[in-house]
Design a protein around this motif. Sequence first.
Motif, short mmCIF file in Angstrom:
data_model
loop_
_atom_site.label_atom_id
_atom_site.label_comp_id
_atom_site.label_asym_id
_atom_site.label_seq_id
_atom_site.Cartn_x
_atom_site.Cartn_y
_atom_site.Cartn_z
N ARG A 153 49.88 49.75 38.88
CA ARG A 153 49.78 49.59 40.32
C ARG A 153 48.47 50.19 40.83
N PHE A 154 47.93 49.55 41.87
CA PHE A 154 46.75 50.08 42.56
C PHE A 154 47.20 50.43 43.96
N GLY A 155 47.35 51.71 44.26
CA GLY A 155 47.85 52.07 45.58
C GLY A 155 49.19 51.39 45.79
N GLY A 156 49.29 50.58 46.82
CA GLY A 156 50.56 49.92 47.09
C GLY A 156 50.76 48.62 46.32
N VAL A 157 49.68 48.11 45.71
CA VAL A 157 49.77 46.81 45.04
C VAL A 157 50.26 46.98 43.61
N VAL A 158 51.33 46.28 43.27
CA VAL A 158 51.75 46.26 41.87
C VAL A 158 51.04 45.10 41.21
N ALA A 159 49.96 45.40 40.51
CA ALA A 159 49.12 44.33 39.96
C ALA A 159 49.77 43.71 38.73
N VAL A 160 50.38 44.54 37.90
CA VAL A 160 51.12 44.04 36.73
C VAL A 160 52.47 44.76 36.74
N GLY A 219 48.57 31.37 36.47
CA GLY A 219 49.15 32.03 37.64
C GLY A 219 48.14 32.00 38.76
N PRO A 220 48.62 32.11 40.01
CA PRO A 220 47.71 32.07 41.15
C PRO A 220 46.69 33.22 41.12
N ASN A 221 45.65 33.08 41.90
CA ASN A 221 44.68 34.17 42.02
C ASN A 221 45.37 35.44 42.48
N GLY A 222 44.99 36.56 41.89
CA GLY A 222 45.57 37.83 42.28
C GLY A 222 46.93 38.09 41.68
N SER A 223 47.34 37.28 40.71
CA SER A 223 48.67 37.49 40.14
C SER A 223 48.66 38.53 39.01
N GLY A 224 47.51 39.08 38.71
CA GLY A 224 47.47 40.18 37.76
C GLY A 224 47.01 39.80 36.36
N LYS A 225 46.47 38.60 36.19
CA LYS A 225 46.08 38.15 34.86
C LYS A 225 44.92 38.98 34.30
N SER A 226 43.88 39.13 35.09
CA SER A 226 42.73 39.90 34.60
C SER A 226 43.10 41.37 34.41
N THR A 227 43.94 41.87 35.31
CA THR A 227 44.37 43.26 35.16
C THR A 227 45.13 43.43 33.85
N LEU A 228 45.93 42.43 33.50
CA LEU A 228 46.65 42.48 32.22
C LEU A 228 45.65 42.61 31.07
N TYR A 252 34.90 38.36 29.92
CA TYR A 252 35.25 38.77 31.28
C TYR A 252 35.18 37.59 32.24
N GLN A 253 35.94 37.72 33.32
CA GLN A 253 36.00 36.62 34.29
C GLN A 253 34.61 36.31 34.84
N SER A 254 33.88 37.36 35.26
CA SER A 254 32.47 37.12 35.58
C SER A 254 31.71 37.51 34.33
N ALA A 272 33.55 37.93 42.83
CA ALA A 272 34.64 38.30 43.72
C ALA A 272 35.74 39.04 42.99
N SER A 273 36.13 38.51 41.84
CA SER A 273 37.25 39.14 41.16
C SER A 273 36.84 40.36 40.37
N ASP A 274 35.70 40.28 39.67
CA ASP A 274 35.37 41.38 38.78
C ASP A 274 34.80 42.57 39.50
N SER A 275 34.44 42.38 40.78
CA SER A 275 33.90 43.52 41.49
C SER A 275 34.94 44.63 41.62
N VAL A 276 36.20 44.26 41.57
CA VAL A 276 37.23 45.30 41.66
C VAL A 276 37.57 45.90 40.31
N GLN A 277 37.07 45.25 39.26
CA GLN A 277 37.45 45.76 37.95
C GLN A 277 36.56 46.91 37.52
N GLN A 278 36.74 48.03 38.21
CA GLN A 278 35.92 49.14 37.80
C GLN A 278 36.61 49.93 36.71
N ARG A 279 35.84 50.71 36.04
CA ARG A 279 36.33 51.47 34.93
C ARG A 279 37.23 52.60 35.40
N1 LIG Z 1 40.35 47.91 39.83
C1 LIG Z 1 41.18 47.51 40.81
N2 LIG Z 1 41.41 48.32 41.87
C2 LIG Z 1 42.27 47.94 42.86
N3 LIG Z 1 42.93 46.78 42.88
C3 LIG Z 1 42.74 45.92 41.87
C4 LIG Z 1 41.85 46.24 40.78
N4 LIG Z 1 41.86 45.20 39.91
C5 LIG Z 1 42.70 44.29 40.42
N5 LIG Z 1 43.23 44.71 41.59
C6 LIG Z 1 44.23 43.99 42.39
O1 LIG Z 1 45.28 43.64 41.52
C7 LIG Z 1 45.73 42.34 41.81
C8 LIG Z 1 45.59 41.46 40.61
O2 LIG Z 1 44.23 41.13 40.40
P1 LIG Z 1 43.70 40.34 39.14
O3 LIG Z 1 44.28 40.95 37.92
O4 LIG Z 1 42.23 40.27 39.21
O5 LIG Z 1 44.32 38.91 39.37
P2 LIG Z 1 43.99 37.52 38.67
O6 LIG Z 1 43.09 37.78 37.52
O7 LIG Z 1 45.32 36.99 38.26
O8 LIG Z 1 43.35 36.67 39.70
C9 LIG Z 1 44.93 41.85 43.00
O9 LIG Z 1 45.68 42.13 44.16
C10 LIG Z 1 43.69 42.69 42.95
O10 LIG Z 1 43.16 42.87 44.23
#
Ligand SMILES: Nc1ncnc2c1ncn2[C@@H]1O[C@H](COP(=O)(O)OP(=O)(O)O)[C@@H](O)[C@H]1O
Lengths: 245, 341
Positions: free
Chosen positions: A18-25, A42-51, A90-92, B331-338
């Motif tokens: 979780r990130f703050g209030g968001v449960v990313a995975v 999965g839709p954008n923001g569904s937690g795939k990259s976080t996984l 990486y996504q980017s 847009a997406s990776d900017s949040v992926q900080q270490r």
């Molecule tokens: N490093 C981070 N810090 C805070 N929130 C994050 C971070 N990485 C991802 N999130 C949030 O977690 C959620 C899932 O993001 P992400 O894994 O990038 O989704 P996807 O890859 O499926 O589009 C989003 O709400 C995103 O804003």
Amino acid sequence: MPAEASSAVLAVEGLSKRFGGVVAVDDCSFEIERGSVVGIIGPNGSGKSTLFNLLTSVLRPDAGVVRYRGERIEGLPLYQIARQGIGRTYQSVKIFRDLSVWMNLEIAAMGRGRSDWEVPARQWLERFGLTHLVNDTSDTLSIGQQRLLELAMNLAMSPDLLLLDEPLAGVNPVVRDTIADAVAALRREGKTFLIIEHHMNFVMRLCDKIVVMDHGEKIAEGVPEAIRRDERVINALLGKGTTRA
Amino acid sequence: MIVSRVMRRWLWFSGAVATAAAAPFVAPHPFLFNLLIQAAVWALLTASWDLLSGYTGQISFGHSGFFAIGAYTAAGLAFHLHVSPWFGLVAGAALCSLVGLCVGFPALRLRGHYLALVTLGFAEIIRLVAQNWISVTGGPFGMHDFGTLPGLPAAPLAHSEVLYLVVLAIAAAAIALALFVCEHTNAGKAFRAIREDQVLAESHGINIKIYKLYAFSLSAALAGLAGGLYAFSIGLVDPNLASPLTSAMILGMAVFGGLGTIWGPALGAVLLFMMSEGLRFIGVVYNLIAFGAVIMVFVIFVPRGIAGLKLGRRTRISRRDATQSKQVGAASDSVQQREVT
Ligand SMILES: Nc1ncnc2c1ncn2[C@@H]1O[C@H](COP(=O)(O)OP(=O)(O)O)[C@@H](O)[C@H]1O
Ligand SMILES: [Mg+2]
């Protein structure tokens, strides 16, 4: 039990972040069989990259276990995970932008301590049409070429498991086909992949299994035909307007 | 083709050192040799900074601290314990490499401005210790009469000639070591990978902590060696060696020369030092203004410094492409900080 899970290269159990209030995975579990290609959609923001970031220790999970060939790897440093044979993109696109194409490959080989990389590296460059660019600063490559370089940096090191985060995003149709063909060929050779992708043709054609995520949860898992017909999946993907199939 | 480029670099390097060794004998004068000795010390000091900050991207604002530790260790061992100056040089470098590890360790968790501030604070601590630990350091007035390198001729001109050649040889060897490590070893690849993208470096199996500590420690050791050479050739060490001004000059010289090339910063240091000394006749404030102006012009118009001059066109193209490519997927990776380190 490591002994029983012998056919699974990667086994994920109850992974959460979780990130703050968001449960990313949210409590994700699935397995990847050796030699299979698993797609994550999965839709954008569904937690795939976080996984992906959790699997490779770019982020630390709040809970859950990740087993790679039966050994727990969650919490290991990222560089050790790479050295165990897990490659990722990486996504980017992430490449060493100020360095030459060849130096990018040299660094990838050096980090993993490989000495047998030059021949495959040249083959991949040839196949990706990058041979004439080896001495160019990688910054000067087009987006598609940068993606191919990022891919070559991983493929030339022949990882046991390769995680690709939206490999087709932002590239033109020619490069898209090049990447899809490469994945298809490697799949026939029995390589193992975990791929996040929005392009449904690609996912449906190449994946043995698909994992569907929404709001951090795994909402479905199965073979492509089953996923295509799953009500929840259709709602999740269409409901969010992610119609880029 | 790659081989020949490598060969060419070392040929240029050898040629430059040979020229530096021979040129002053055209018009030999102790004053000239004295200036060139200082230029060689600055070259080593700036090259040492470049190994850490130019190659690895860990910006140090505290190299004056390592420089001072090397100088005080060499001078102090000779003055208080009458140890051989050669040993003092080595001891100063060795102590600096340890201190470099100690500074590098907390720095593993810091980046950019924060790292610069920590290193600045470190150098300030060294300056204050030098100023206040009077029994050992001589306090604000520093130390002198601790001797010079052994075995030098007594006649003033011969003395400065031989001293120059010795300092030049040691500085050149140390700069060559830095260049070798950065260009011909795995560590050099790791340094550049860390500078470019730390997460990516780790994704490819590079243990970035180990290599950062390596860079800190080697860089500090070379800066310490420069300090020792300074002490024995100038014969005076004082707390100002550790001042932020010294660190700022190192940074300016390195930028002027071209970051991440070792030879560029070394050459930049020599040119800028000689320029500011040459301009002393217009006044000691004006020459510093000229020094600053040259650096400003270079930062703005020649960001890759002297070393990058011939690459000017390529650089411009690559920068345009970089801004384009950042828009995709950012847009997406900017949040992926270490998070995990
Ligand atoms: N490093 C981070 N810090 C805070 N929130 C994050 C971070 N990485 C991802 N999130 C949030 O977690 C959620 C899932 O993001 P992400 O894994 O990038 O989704 P996807 O890859 O499926 O589009 C989003 O709400 C995103 O804003
Ligand atoms: Mg994503």
